[in-house]
Design an enzyme around this catalytic site. Sequence first.
Site, short mmCIF file in Angstrom:
data_model
loop_
_atom_site.label_atom_id
_atom_site.label_comp_id
_atom_site.label_asym_id
_atom_site.label_seq_id
_atom_site.Cartn_x
_atom_site.Cartn_y
_atom_site.Cartn_z
CG HIS A 189 7.06 4.80 2.36
ND1 HIS A 189 7.32 3.52 1.96
CD2 HIS A 189 5.79 4.79 2.85
CE1 HIS A 189 6.28 2.75 2.21
NE2 HIS A 189 5.32 3.50 2.74
CG ASN A 195 5.26 4.79 -0.98
OD1 ASN A 195 5.96 5.67 -1.47
ND2 ASN A 195 4.28 5.07 -0.11
#
Length: 345
Positions: A189, A195
């Site tokens: 992440h 993301n």
Amino acid sequence: MTIGHVPADIVTRLSAVDIGRGSEALYRDQMPGLLHLLSDRARVASITASSAIEGIVVADPSRAERILQGRVRRLRSRSEQELAGYRDAQDYLFQRDWHPLSPGLLLHLHRLLFQHTASAGGRFKSEDNLVVDRSADGSTTVRFRPVPAKETEFYVAELIDRYAAAVSAGQHHPVLLIGSFVLDLLVVHPFEDGNGRVARALTNALLIERGYTVSRYVSLEELMASSEDAYYQALLDSTHGWHDDKADSWPWLRYFVGVLADAYNVFSTRAAANRSAGSKQDRVRDYLLNHAADEFRIADVRTALPGVSDQTIRLVLDKLRADGAVTSQGLGRTATWRRTSRPPR
């Protein structure tokens, strides 16, 4: 990257994926016009579906289409800005030579995602983040803890190096390596926001790089959006124990390979429907009786048969309804049609 013993059901789906990959060259040679139409539609579907997974929706379809065509100069809302950003990121990967895979590429994609907003894109997260689920009452549950911000750059570089080494070694199926890379990237992440979109856009590019080009013609993001609960559950199931090197990647890889296999199935179905001999009415009839789902809408037929007008589709539907082969519920474009039988051809 450690793969280990591949479960039998995943081996079976990988075989279907490889068979689908083998048919792509045939369609490219014989049906270039169809592939061009499918490519245009897949581009739109991918951008809108990947954005919708994150709650980014432009309510006016005609305006969204103009944004994707680059015909809107003044973007009115955050959703419009981020839709345009995903357009730019995906077009960069599909239309340019983006190689090599590197931390710099990830940062550039992130910069493109947010270049129309006031947010600063193109930087790794500066603070630790959490991935949480929000319930209807407003409470949150931590789904997993990504790596700390101070370690992000190291983990991203290591992940890319391990992926490149595994590809070079050639010991594992490339689809499994790509799926594993995407899973690890999502757990790391690396950004405060964006993301999922970076990972999904990059998925298409990595698959195409290894010869699995179906995402040019069928939107993987649309398939993921249509199975969103399964998408998130597979990710959740494969993140438990990740920091202790005890995570089970197979729930995610099973889902990932399944989506790719489904995409090839959709691709072959649409190609077969468009190869059927005879007039456009014959093609519509063949699709409706032999390839369409038992329940469908005109929009589904339009997507499956690029170049066939709604008027032609409705004409065939009216004939099949008179024959008792289909029934309808509702009116106009939103009507739902159901196949009831397969009359003799």
